[in-house]
Scaffold this motif. Sequence first.
Motif, PDB file in Angstrom:
ATOM      1  N   UNK A 162     -19.062  12.151  25.430  1.00 19.07           N
ATOM      2  CA  UNK A 162     -18.434  12.911  26.521  1.00 19.07           C
ATOM      3  C   UNK A 162     -17.392  12.098  27.266  1.00 19.07           C
ATOM      4  N   UNK A 163     -16.865  11.061  26.644  1.00 22.22           N
ATOM      5  CA  UNK A 163     -15.895  10.197  27.323  1.00 22.22           C
ATOM      6  C   UNK A 163     -14.628  10.977  27.700  1.00 22.22           C
ATOM      7  N   UNK A 164     -14.230  10.864  28.954  1.00 22.19           N
ATOM      8  CA  UNK A 164     -12.990  11.467  29.411  1.00 22.19           C
ATOM      9  C   UNK A 164     -13.032  12.964  29.609  1.00 22.19           C
ATOM     10  N   UNK A 165     -14.204  13.577  29.546  1.00 19.39           N
ATOM     11  CA  UNK A 165     -14.308  15.024  29.677  1.00 19.39           C
ATOM     12  C   UNK A 165     -14.674  15.422  31.101  1.00 19.39           C
ATOM     13  N   UNK A 168     -17.809  19.980  33.725  1.00 14.33           N
ATOM     14  CA  UNK A 168     -18.249  21.263  33.173  1.00 14.33           C
ATOM     15  C   UNK A 168     -18.269  21.220  31.646  1.00 14.33           C
ATOM     16  N   UNK A 169     -17.343  20.475  31.053  1.00 10.83           N
ATOM     17  CA  UNK A 169     -17.319  20.351  29.589  1.00 10.83           C
ATOM     18  C   UNK A 169     -18.447  19.444  29.122  1.00 10.83           C
ATOM     19  N   UNK A 170     -18.701  18.379  29.884  1.00  6.85           N
ATOM     20  CA  UNK A 170     -19.830  17.513  29.541  1.00  6.85           C
ATOM     21  C   UNK A 170     -21.125  18.317  29.493  1.00  6.85           C
ATOM     22  N   UNK A 172     -21.481  21.380  28.714  1.00 10.59           N
ATOM     23  CA  UNK A 172     -21.495  22.164  27.478  1.00 10.59           C
ATOM     24  C   UNK A 172     -21.893  21.301  26.290  1.00 10.59           C
ATOM     25  N   UNK A 173     -21.423  20.069  26.263  1.00 11.81           N
ATOM     26  CA  UNK A 173     -21.772  19.160  25.169  1.00 11.81           C
ATOM     27  C   UNK A 173     -23.256  18.822  25.214  1.00 11.81           C
ATOM     28  N   UNK A 174     -23.779  18.552  26.425  1.00 13.75           N
ATOM     29  CA  UNK A 174     -25.214  18.257  26.546  1.00 13.75           C
ATOM     30  C   UNK A 174     -26.043  19.453  26.097  1.00 13.75           C
ATOM     31  N   UNK A 175     -25.627  20.640  26.480  1.00 16.34           N
ATOM     32  CA  UNK A 175     -26.361  21.846  26.067  1.00 16.34           C
ATOM     33  C   UNK A 175     -26.337  21.998  24.551  1.00 16.34           C
ATOM     34  N   UNK A 176     -25.209  21.705  23.953  1.00 16.40           N
ATOM     35  CA  UNK A 176     -25.081  21.764  22.493  1.00 16.40           C
ATOM     36  C   UNK A 176     -26.046  20.794  21.836  1.00 16.40           C
ATOM     37  N   UNK A 177     -26.087  19.547  22.324  1.00 15.44           N
ATOM     38  CA  UNK A 177     -26.956  18.544  21.714  1.00 15.44           C
ATOM     39  C   UNK A 177     -28.425  18.891  21.908  1.00 15.44           C
ATOM     40  N   UNK A 178     -28.764  19.466  23.059  1.00 17.77           N
ATOM     41  CA  UNK A 178     -30.146  19.893  23.280  1.00 17.77           C
ATOM     42  C   UNK A 178     -30.534  20.991  22.291  1.00 17.77           C
ATOM     43  N   UNK A 191     -23.155   7.090  24.640  1.00 18.11           N
ATOM     44  CA  UNK A 191     -22.598   7.670  25.864  1.00 18.11           C
ATOM     45  C   UNK A 191     -23.045   6.820  27.048  1.00 18.11           C
ATOM     46  N   UNK A 192     -22.433   7.072  28.199  1.00 18.39           N
ATOM     47  CA  UNK A 192     -22.717   6.260  29.385  1.00 18.39           C
ATOM     48  C   UNK A 192     -23.452   7.027  30.473  1.00 18.39           C
ATOM     49  N   UNK A 193     -23.588   8.349  30.334  1.00 18.05           N
ATOM     50  CA  UNK A 193     -24.157   9.157  31.412  1.00 18.05           C
ATOM     51  C   UNK A 193     -25.678   9.170  31.299  1.00 18.05           C
TER      52      UNK A 193
END
Length: 234
Positions: A162-165, A168-170, A172-178, A191-193
């Motif tokens: 999620x670098x540089x996102x 709100x987009x991050x 979406x990415x977390x939801x996708x990975x879940x 990732x760093x979050x």
Amino acid sequence: MMLKVRNLTSGYDKSRILFDMSFDVGAGEVVCLLGRNGMGKTTTVRTLMGLLPAWDGTVEFDGQRLDGLSAARVARLGFGLVPEGRQVFPNLTVHENLKVAAANRRNETEAWTADRVYELFPALLERTGSYANLLSGGEQQMLAIGRALMTNPRLLILDEATEGLAPVVRDQIWSCLARLRGLGQSIVVIDKHLKRLLSLVDTFYVVEKGRVVWSGNAQRVQQDEAIVKGYLSV
């Protein structure tokens, strides 16, 4: 274990970056490599994928040695990479980016298709005919993930997911990975979050100067929060 990395060393020209990398990924497990920039996380990914040669140590995938194999051979064995910087094909449309990667080498009964990717990322469905270089950073990251899924990978690797996102987009990415985790997809994520990763990741590995210096699950991360954050702080 699906993936076993033992005492891996590698680098660039005469500069050694990995000194003693060791970690495991189980089937259906989500693993995170944590660490500051320049600690060897991307070098680890590039070595696993066959993009850099392993100087020493071993990489085993379902009991088969990978060190020494070409990147093409590694990919055919079931590795799907979402590279740092996305690296989508800029002069191909969204749909073409997906179709060019399509492969179902193991004849999965529920293989990833473009339609499934669009269902996972509805924003891409609205941009199917758009060239990839005209997409936002978030859309390009969704496309890079979708492209990797189109190879029907056994192991999905996301470098700087999620670098540089935007936040709100991050999300979406977390939801996708879940969701992928719920489907049993094995994942390695960089990732760093840390806060958002706690609910997603099974095992964390902290990388410092080319080796793992701490590992544990989310509960241990919370117990050793000061230690982990100390490794991540600049």
